[in-house]
Design an enzyme around this catalytic site. Structure first.
Site, PDB file in Angstrom:
ATOM      1  N   GLU A  89       0.822  -1.216   0.000  1.00 36.52           N
ATOM      2  CA  GLU A  89       0.000   0.000   0.000  1.00 36.52           C
ATOM      3  C   GLU A  89       0.852   1.261   0.000  1.00 36.52           C
ATOM      4  O   GLU A  89       0.571   2.212  -0.722  1.00 36.52           O
ATOM      5  CB  GLU A  89      -0.937   0.020   1.224  1.00 36.52           C
ATOM      6  CG  GLU A  89      -1.685   1.334   1.317  1.00 36.52           C
ATOM      7  CD  GLU A  89      -2.777   1.398   2.362  1.00 36.52           C
ATOM      8  OE1 GLU A  89      -2.759   0.596   3.305  1.00 36.52           O
ATOM      9  OE2 GLU A  89      -3.652   2.263   2.221  1.00 36.52           O
ATOM     10  N   ASP A 105      -0.666  -5.024   3.028  1.00 38.51           N
ATOM     11  CA  ASP A 105      -1.076  -3.804   3.735  1.00 38.51           C
ATOM     12  C   ASP A 105      -0.425  -3.856   5.116  1.00 38.51           C
ATOM     13  O   ASP A 105      -0.764  -4.713   5.944  1.00 38.51           O
ATOM     14  CB  ASP A 105      -2.601  -3.743   3.863  1.00 38.51           C
ATOM     15  CG  ASP A 105      -3.057  -2.370   4.345  1.00 38.51           C
ATOM     16  OD1 ASP A 105      -2.213  -1.623   4.880  1.00 38.51           O
ATOM     17  OD2 ASP A 105      -4.244  -2.052   4.184  1.00 38.51           O
ATOM     18  N   ILE A 150      -0.552  -1.821   7.744  1.00 39.78           N
ATOM     19  CA  ILE A 150      -1.540  -1.606   8.817  1.00 39.78           C
ATOM     20  C   ILE A 150      -2.884  -1.398   8.134  1.00 39.78           C
ATOM     21  O   ILE A 150      -3.146  -0.334   7.554  1.00 39.78           O
ATOM     22  CB  ILE A 150      -1.204  -0.372   9.703  1.00 39.78           C
ATOM     23  CG1 ILE A 150       0.201  -0.475  10.290  1.00 39.78           C
ATOM     24  CG2 ILE A 150      -2.244  -0.240  10.820  1.00 39.78           C
ATOM     25  CD1 ILE A 150       0.604   0.706  11.191  1.00 39.78           C
ATOM     26  N   ASP A 151      -3.727  -2.406   8.168  1.00 38.22           N
ATOM     27  CA  ASP A 151      -5.066  -2.249   7.611  1.00 38.22           C
ATOM     28  C   ASP A 151      -5.987  -1.875   8.769  1.00 38.22           C
ATOM     29  O   ASP A 151      -6.127  -2.632   9.731  1.00 38.22           O
ATOM     30  CB  ASP A 151      -5.537  -3.546   6.939  1.00 38.22           C
ATOM     31  CG  ASP A 151      -6.864  -3.314   6.231  1.00 38.22           C
ATOM     32  OD1 ASP A 151      -6.992  -2.292   5.538  1.00 38.22           O
ATOM     33  OD2 ASP A 151      -7.776  -4.140   6.398  1.00 38.22           O
ATOM     34  N   THR A 191      -5.864   1.789   9.487  1.00 32.00           N
ATOM     35  CA  THR A 191      -5.014   2.892   9.964  1.00 32.00           C
ATOM     36  C   THR A 191      -5.822   3.911  10.774  1.00 32.00           C
ATOM     37  O   THR A 191      -5.333   4.471  11.756  1.00 32.00           O
ATOM     38  CB  THR A 191      -4.328   3.590   8.767  1.00 32.00           C
ATOM     39  OG1 THR A 191      -3.616   2.597   8.022  1.00 32.00           O
ATOM     40  CG2 THR A 191      -3.345   4.651   9.219  1.00 32.00           C
ATOM     41  N   ASP A 226      -5.899  -4.712   0.532  1.00 34.07           N
ATOM     42  CA  ASP A 226      -6.884  -4.817   1.616  1.00 34.07           C
ATOM     43  C   ASP A 226      -7.576  -6.181   1.602  1.00 34.07           C
ATOM     44  O   ASP A 226      -8.071  -6.630   2.635  1.00 34.07           O
ATOM     45  CB  ASP A 226      -7.972  -3.734   1.469  1.00 34.07           C
ATOM     46  CG  ASP A 226      -7.430  -2.319   1.616  1.00 34.07           C
ATOM     47  OD1 ASP A 226      -6.704  -2.072   2.587  1.00 34.07           O
ATOM     48  OD2 ASP A 226      -7.741  -1.467   0.755  1.00 34.07           O
TER      49      ASP A 226
END
Ligand code: IPD
Length: 297
Positions: free
Chosen positions: A71, A89, A91-92, A94, A235
């Site tokens: 990402e 990702d 940190i999905d 955020t 994601d």
């Protein structure tokens, strides 16, 4: 390229996910430099970038022949090729992370021929790990070191009996005006509204704030469906692998497409069930009607 050992990829991804989890928990969002991308609600922090750097370094060192899409290093126009590619990702969720709301995860997918082949999702606050390898099932480990449980969690998943009995995940996303936003909010209203007023009257709507965790919940059978437009391959790649291995299906969030691409950005995930999956998809598409969300890239 010699064929990739998916079990070895999975094992390394799990180790990397635990390391990412330690970094995420150690980062205090209040002390971080927080920026935005598209608009004020499309947030990125220096932790997202640092975690992605660690992940790409480790995975590329262990598997130098595998491409990488993340990402935070994505550039407009980049597309997933048929070659094995990590789709990541860091940190999905955020937005949850910057608010200190303890529901976010690292989402590590491997796509082969543009289809999910391995998925690893880890929520460090709850110490919950979800994993799947194509053809080998999906699992959940709650608390590191304990025995993994097969997904879906129910031994005999219940049939689906239509939207009126469903718990459905949706997300607001970062686009807050225009036709996509109008369509989303109209669908949210119709899903929730009473039958008497023409709605589906689902049991309720949930927004976990992370596409990957929504998909993991559907794979586990804790939610019945997840509908979203606007999220990206990173994601959904890992969650898609979990979902399919747990007997669920991923179709387009726009009516008519039973086989959406990983990068289609418009998705409907439905949990595994002995009956009623196809009917639920068709009922959901009926709520969307003849309109389409458009997130062309
Ligand atoms: C977002 C989350 C959110 C979803 C967005 C994603 P991020 O990812 O998954 O739930 O609605 O579409 O972009 O920005 O937290 O990595």
């Amino acid at each position: 390229m010699a064929s990739l050992d998916l079990q070895a990829v999975h094992d390394e991804m799990v180790a990397v996910a635990y390391e990412a989890g330690r970094m995420i928990l150690a980062a205090n969002p209040a002390d971080l430099d927080t920026g935005t991308k598209l608009n004020s609600v499309d947030i990125v922090t220096e932790a997202d970038r640092a975690v992605e750097k660690m992940i790409s370094t480790r995975l590329s060192t262990s598997f130098p022949s595998v491409s990488f899409m993340g990402e935070e290093t994505y550039q407009p126009g980049m597309r997933l090729g048929p070659e094995p590619t990590f789709v990541v990702d860091p940190i999905d969720g955020t937005t949850n992370f910057v608010h200190g709301f303890p529901n976010a995860c690292v989402s590590l997918g491997l796509a082969v021929s543009r289809a999910p082949a391995v998925g690893v999702i880890y929520n460090p606050w709850q110490d919950v790990l979800f994993t799947a390898i194509k053809g080998k099932g999906a699992h959940m480990t709650r608390i590191k070191g304990s025995a993994p449980r097969k997904l879906p969690l129910a031994k005999s998943p219940r049939p689906l009996h239509g939207l009126a009995t469903c718990l459905v995940a949706v997300e607001w996303g970062s686009g807050r005006d225009g036709p996509n936003f109008e369509l989303k909010t109209d669908v949210f209203r119709k899903l929730a509204a009473s039958r008497e007023t023409g709605g589906s009257m689902v049991h309720s709507l949930r927004s976990l704030g992370s596409a990957a965790l929504n998909m993991a919940a559907v794979a586990a059978g804790q939610m019945d469906a997840y509908w979203e437009g606007g999220c990206w391959a990173w994601d959904v790649c890992a969650g898609w692998c979990l979902l399919e291995e747990a007997g669920g299906v991923m179709v387009s969030g726009n009516p008519g497409d039973w086989h959406p691409e990983l990068e289609s950005r418009v998705y409907l995930a439905v949990r595994g069930a002995p009956e009623g999956q196809r009917e639920l998809v068709e009922e959901f598409w009926g709520v969307v009607g003849d309109r389409k969300m458009d997130y062309s890239i």
